[in-house]
Design a protein around this motif. Structure first.
Motif, PDB file in Angstrom:
ATOM      1  N   VAL A   6       0.826  -1.198   0.000  1.00 36.53           N
ATOM      2  CA  VAL A   6       0.000   0.000   0.000  1.00 36.53           C
ATOM      3  C   VAL A   6       0.866   1.257   0.000  1.00 36.53           C
ATOM      4  O   VAL A   6       0.589   2.226  -0.716  1.00 36.53           O
ATOM      5  CB  VAL A   6      -0.953  -0.015   1.215  1.00 36.53           C
ATOM      6  N   MET A   7       1.929   1.252   0.809  1.00 39.72           N
ATOM      7  CA  MET A   7       2.798   2.426   0.873  1.00 39.72           C
ATOM      8  C   MET A   7       3.460   2.716  -0.468  1.00 39.72           C
ATOM      9  O   MET A   7       3.830   3.848  -0.763  1.00 39.72           O
ATOM     10  CB  MET A   7       3.870   2.226   1.946  1.00 39.72           C
ATOM     11  N   ASN A   8       3.643   1.679  -1.289  1.00 41.07           N
ATOM     12  CA  ASN A   8       4.252   1.859  -2.604  1.00 41.07           C
ATOM     13  C   ASN A   8       3.220   2.102  -3.695  1.00 41.07           C
ATOM     14  O   ASN A   8       3.535   2.000  -4.880  1.00 41.07           O
ATOM     15  CB  ASN A   8       5.108   0.643  -2.960  1.00 41.07           C
ATOM     16  N   GLY A   9       1.972   2.383  -3.296  1.00 44.41           N
ATOM     17  CA  GLY A   9       0.973   2.793  -4.264  1.00 44.41           C
ATOM     18  C   GLY A   9      -0.027   1.749  -4.671  1.00 44.41           C
ATOM     19  O   GLY A   9      -0.908   2.017  -5.493  1.00 44.41           O
ATOM     20  N   GLY A  10       0.063   0.516  -4.132  1.00 43.41           N
ATOM     21  CA  GLY A  10      -0.891  -0.515  -4.484  1.00 43.41           C
ATOM     22  C   GLY A  10      -2.237  -0.300  -3.808  1.00 43.41           C
ATOM     23  O   GLY A  10      -2.319   0.254  -2.705  1.00 43.41           O
ATOM     24  N   ASN A  11      -3.311  -0.735  -4.459  1.00 42.99           N
ATOM     25  CA  ASN A  11      -4.660  -0.635  -3.911  1.00 42.99           C
ATOM     26  C   ASN A  11      -5.139  -2.016  -3.493  1.00 42.99           C
ATOM     27  O   ASN A  11      -4.918  -2.998  -4.209  1.00 42.99           O
ATOM     28  CB  ASN A  11      -5.639  -0.073  -4.953  1.00 42.99           C
ATOM     29  N   ILE A  12      -5.810  -2.121  -2.343  1.00 41.47           N
ATOM     30  CA  ILE A  12      -6.275  -3.420  -1.875  1.00 41.47           C
ATOM     31  C   ILE A  12      -7.662  -3.289  -1.261  1.00 41.47           C
ATOM     32  O   ILE A  12      -7.945  -2.366  -0.494  1.00 41.47           O
ATOM     33  CB  ILE A  12      -5.285  -4.045  -0.858  1.00 41.47           C
ATOM     34  N   PHE A  13      -8.545  -4.204  -1.650  1.00 37.68           N
ATOM     35  CA  PHE A  13      -9.822  -4.412  -0.965  1.00 37.68           C
ATOM     36  C   PHE A  13      -9.707  -5.709  -0.192  1.00 37.68           C
ATOM     37  O   PHE A  13      -9.322  -6.740  -0.747  1.00 37.68           O
ATOM     38  CB  PHE A  13     -10.977  -4.507  -1.957  1.00 37.68           C
ATOM     39  N   ILE A  14     -10.034  -5.674   1.095  1.00 35.50           N
ATOM     40  CA  ILE A  14      -9.943  -6.874   1.896  1.00 35.50           C
ATOM     41  C   ILE A  14     -11.236  -7.073   2.671  1.00 35.50           C
ATOM     42  O   ILE A  14     -11.745  -6.150   3.309  1.00 35.50           O
ATOM     43  CB  ILE A  14      -8.714  -6.846   2.837  1.00 35.50           C
ATOM     44  N   ASN A  15     -11.782  -8.278   2.554  1.00 35.33           N
ATOM     45  CA  ASN A  15     -13.013  -8.656   3.230  1.00 35.33           C
ATOM     46  C   ASN A  15     -12.646  -9.555   4.409  1.00 35.33           C
ATOM     47  O   ASN A  15     -12.297 -10.714   4.233  1.00 35.33           O
ATOM     48  CB  ASN A  15     -13.932  -9.388   2.256  1.00 35.33           C
ATOM     49  N   VAL A  16     -12.667  -8.979   5.616  1.00 36.82           N
ATOM     50  CA  VAL A  16     -12.205  -9.651   6.826  1.00 36.82           C
ATOM     51  C   VAL A  16     -13.396  -9.880   7.748  1.00 36.82           C
ATOM     52  O   VAL A  16     -14.127  -8.933   8.059  1.00 36.82           O
ATOM     53  CB  VAL A  16     -11.130  -8.807   7.554  1.00 36.82           C
TER      54      VAL A  16
END
Length: 628
Positions: A376-386
Motif C-alpha cells: 500500500v505504501m508503494n501505491g498498491g490498492n487493496i480491498f480486503i473482506n475480513v
C-alpha cells in the motif's frame, strides 16, 4: 509451556528464605531467559537436544545468580568476589575466542586464535572434548607436542574471565575435513498438508532460504551453489549467503537445487524443491503467468470447492475495466506460504488486489501484514473482506475501536448496509449471517493532501432482534499521507462477509458485485482510465529531477503496454544500492521517488549514481548526482 515456581514474594516470613510472601501493595520483579537449541521440526525428541537445553538453562541460571554460587539468595562468606558488599547478579562470561586455526605437523600441533572483545584471563584447550591444559594460558597460541592419533583429533578452546567462568567453545578444528550439510529453512517451502490448493504455485519471483552446518566450523564453508532445473549449470554464491531471490522465472513447472562446498572442496549432498522423497513439503512447484493488473487472493482454505472464488471470478468476468479472465488468482492454504519477500513480490506484480478471507476458521491475512503495508505504501490498492479481526490491529488500516454487532452470533436477513456514497450501492443481507461480525470506527480526519478515512457503508438503524446501536460503520476506505506530499494506495476494508463458501450473503438488494465494481472502477481505477486515454507510444526513461539533488529526486518513465518493471539504483562501482520498483504495471506515465537510502533504509553518501529501468526487452540507464 508455562512453568511456575513459588511461593514468590518480596520478603521471607519467619526468617525462612524458602517461604516468601508478597504484602499488599508490594511488587514483584520477574526475570526470565529464552533458551534455544537447533530443531528442524522433522525428527523426534532425543537425549542430545534435551541435554543441550539443560546446559543452556544452567548457563542462564548461572548468569542470573552471579556471585550467589550456592544459589540461596544470600551473599555468603567468600561469594563477594568484587568486594562491594552486594549480591551482584547478571555476571556474563566472555565471548568465545575467535577464528581458531591449526598447523598440523604431527606429533606437534600448533593452535592459533584471536582474543574475544572482552578481557580474558586465560584459555582452556580441549582435545576431543577433554581438557588438556591445567595451567593458565594467556597467549593466543598453544603447542600440543604428542598427538599420535593423526586424522581424528578435534580441538577447541574456551576463554576464562576473572570470575573463573568459561565462555562457550570456539569453533572446532581438525586435521581432516568432513563435508558440510545444507537444508531448507523449516517452513520456507509450502507443506504437503496445504494441498490440494495451489499454494505451491507462484508468480515469477521466488525466494529460497537455507541453513548450513559444517563439522569443521561454519567458517570453512566457502561457497553455495544453486541450479534451476538443469544441474549441469550451477550458479556460485558466497558461503555466507543464506537465501536467494529468483526473478523472471519462466512460467511452468520447475525444480530448485542447492548444495554447499567447503575449503577442502568437499560438497554437501544436493537438496531440492520439490523433493519427491520429502513427505512434508509440496511435491510440485509451478510458476504462473501474470495475467492482468488485478490479483484475486483466495484466503478461504475451508472453501474446498472454491465456491467463493468462483463467485468472485464470475463478477470479475463481467467488469469491462477488468475483462473476462484478464486477472490472476492466488490461492492460500491453511498456512501463509513462502517468505515475506515472495508475498510482497506476488502483490507487487499487480496494481490492485482483492483479498477475501474465511467465513470461519483459518485465515492468514494477519501474517502478511508487513507485506500488505509495504504494498500500500508503494501505491498498491487493496480491498480486503475480513470477518475475524485479528489482534493487534491492522498495520495498513488504523482503527480506533472494534465492536461486535451481533454477540448472539446471528445477523438476520433483510438488514440494509447503507452506502455513504450512492443509494444505488445499498446492500442487504440475503441470508442469516451465522458468525459474529464487527463494526469499526476511526476518527482520523482529512490531511492537507490525502483523504485519510471515509466511511463507505454503515448499518441501518436497528430493528427488533438486532443487537447493535445507532448506525455503526462496517466498511471504509483509507489512504496514508506519505512524505513529500505523496499519498499511499487506497485500502478498502469490509467487515461483513460477502460470501460464506456456499452462497452470497449481501445480495438482498441486487448482487454485491455492484460494490466490487464500484471499488475497482471508482476507488481504485481512476488511474487506469487516465492511462488508457493517454497511453505513451514507446518505452522511455526521463532524466531525474532535480539533478543534482539533496536529499530527494523523482524519476519519471513511460510504459506503452502492461509489463514487468524493475528500476534499480547502482553506485559508481556497479553495486546495487536499492530497488525502487519491482512489479507488474499497466501502461501509462509513471514516476517514483528516491530518498537517497539503500535497501536497509540507510542514507547513502554523496556521489554519482546510476538508475536503470528494465521492462521486457527495454533496458535504459541514466546518471544522477547526490549532493550532501
Amino acid at each position: 509451556f508455562m512453568v511456575s515456581a513459588g511461593p514468590l514474594g518480596s520478603q521471607p516470613t519467619f526468617g525462612d528464605p524458602s517461604n516468601w510472601v508478597l504484602p499488599p501493595g508490594d511488587s514483584l520483579n520477574v526475570q526470565f531467559a529464552t533458551l534455544t537449541a537447533k530443531w528442524n521440526g522433522r525428527s523426534g525428541d532425543d537425549f542430545l537436544r534435551r541435554a543441550k537445553l539443560h546446559m543452556f538453562a544452567d548457563r542462564a541460571q548461572m548468569v542470573y545468580h552471579g556471585e550467589d554460587v550456592n544459589r540461596n539468595n544470600v551473599l555468603d562468606v567468600g561469594e563477594d568476589i568484587n568486594g562491594d558488599g552486594l549480591l551482584d547478579r547478571y555476571i556474563l562470561p566472555s565471548d568465545p575466542p575467535q577464528n581458531l586455526t591449526a598447523i598440523w605437523d604431527y606429533p606437534v600441533v600448533t593452535l592459533i586464535w584471536e582474543p574475544p572483545p572482552q578481557t580474558v584471563v586465560d584459555y582452556n584447550v580441549y582435545k576431543n572434548d577433554t581438557l588438556i591444559t591445567y595451567t593458565p594460558i594467556s597467549d593466543t597460541f598453544f603447542l600440543v607436542n604428542a598427538v599420535t592419533d593423526s586424522g581424528s583429533s578435534i580441538f577447541y578452546i574456551t576463554g576464562v574471565n576473572d570470575w573463573g567462568w568459561e565462555s562457550t567453545p570456539s569453533n572446532s578444528v581438525r586435521d581432516f575435513s568432513l563435508p558440510p550439510s545444507v537444508e531448507f529453512t523449516f517452513n520456507s517451502n509450502p507443506l504437503i498438508n496445504d494441498l490440494p490448493t495451489d499454494t505451491s504455485f507462484t508468480f515469477p519471483t521466488r525466494t529460497f532460504s537455507w541453513e548450513v552446518q559444517d563439522p569443521d566450523g561454519i567458517e570453512s564453508v566457502q561457497n553455495i551453489y544453486y541450479a534451476l532445473d538443469d544441474t549441469s549449470y550451477w550458479i556460485e554464491l558466497p558461503g555466507y549467503m543464506r537465501s536467494i531471490t529468483l526473478e523472471d522465472i519462466p512460467p511452468g513447472f520447475h525444480t530448485f537445487y542447492l548444495k554447499a562446498a567447503d575449503d577442502f572442496a568437499q560438497y554437501s549432498p544436493t537438496i531440492l524443491f520439490p523433493d519427491p522423497f520429502d513427505s512434508w513439503t509440496a511435491n510440485h512447484w509451478k510458476v504462473m503467468q501474470v495475467v492482468g493488473y488485478v490479483l484475486l487472493v483466495d484466503d478461504f482454505a475451508m472453501d474446498s470447492q472454491n465456491d467463493t472464488q468462483n463467485w468472485y471470478r464470475s463478477m470479475m468476468d463481467t467488469l469491462s475495466v477488468v475483462g473476462e479472465g484478464n486477472y490472476s488468482v492466488w490461492e492460500i492454504g491453511e498456512v501463509l506460504p513462502y517468505s515475506f519477500t515472495d508475498i510482497a513480490a506476488n502483490l507487487n506484480y499487480f496494481d490492485h488486489v482483492i483479498w477475501y478471507t474465511a467465513y470461519t476458521g483459518t485465515e492468514t491475512y494477519d501474517g502478511a501484514a508487513s507485506s500488505i503495508s509495504s504494498y500500500v505504501m508503494n501505491g498498491g490498492n487493496i480491498f480486503i473482506n475480513v470477518v475475524e479481526f485479528k489482534d493487534p490491529p491492522f498495520e495498513w488500516f488504523p482503527i480506533d475501536s472494534v465492536f461486535t454487532l451481533n454477540p448472539s452470533g446471528r445477523l438476520l436477513p433483510g438488514r440494509t448496509l447503507v452506502s455513504q456514497v450512492d443509494p444505488d450501492l445499498n446492500l442487504q443481507t440475503s441470508y442469516t449471517i451465522g458468525v459474529r461480525v464487527k463494526g469499526f470506527e476511526t476518527f482520523l480526519g482529512d490531511s492537507l493532501d490525502c483523504p485519510q478515512f471515509r466511511s463507505l457503508y454503515r448499518m441501518q438503524e436497528p430493528e427488533a432482534g438486532d443487537e447493535w446501536a445507532g448506525t455503526p460503520n462496517v466498511c471504509g476506505a483509507y489512504r496514508f499521507q506519505l512524505p513529500y506530499g505523496e499519498c499511499s494506495g487506497n485500502v478498502v476494508l469490509m467487515s461483513l462477509p460477502l460470501h460464506n463458501g456456499s452462497q452470497p450473503l449481501l445480495d438482498g438488494n441486487g448482487s454485491a458485485g455492484k460494490f466490487i465494481r464500484y471499488v475497482l472502477e471508482q476507488e481504485f481505477a481512476l488511474e487506469i482510465w487516465e492511462e488508457l486515454t493517454t497511453q505513451p507510444m514507446e518505452f522511455y526513461l526521463h532524466q531525474n529531477y532535480p539533478n543534482p539533488f539533496n536529499p530527494v529526486t523523482t524519476i519519471q518513465y513511460e510504459l506503452p503496454q502492461r509489463s514487468d518493471v524493475q528500476i534499480t539504483i547502482y553506485d559508481l562501482l556497479g553495486r546495487k544500492v536499492t530497488t525502487l520498483v519491482s512489479k507488474y504495471q499497466v501502461a501509462g506515465y509513471k514516476s517514483v521517488i528516491w530518498d537517497a537510502t539503500n535497501d536497509l533504509g540507510q542514507l547513502v553518501s554523496a556521489g554519482v549514481y546510476f538508475y536503470r529501468i528494465k521492462s521486457g526487452d527495454f533496458v535504459q540507464t541514466k546518471k544522477m548526482v547526490l549532493l550532501r
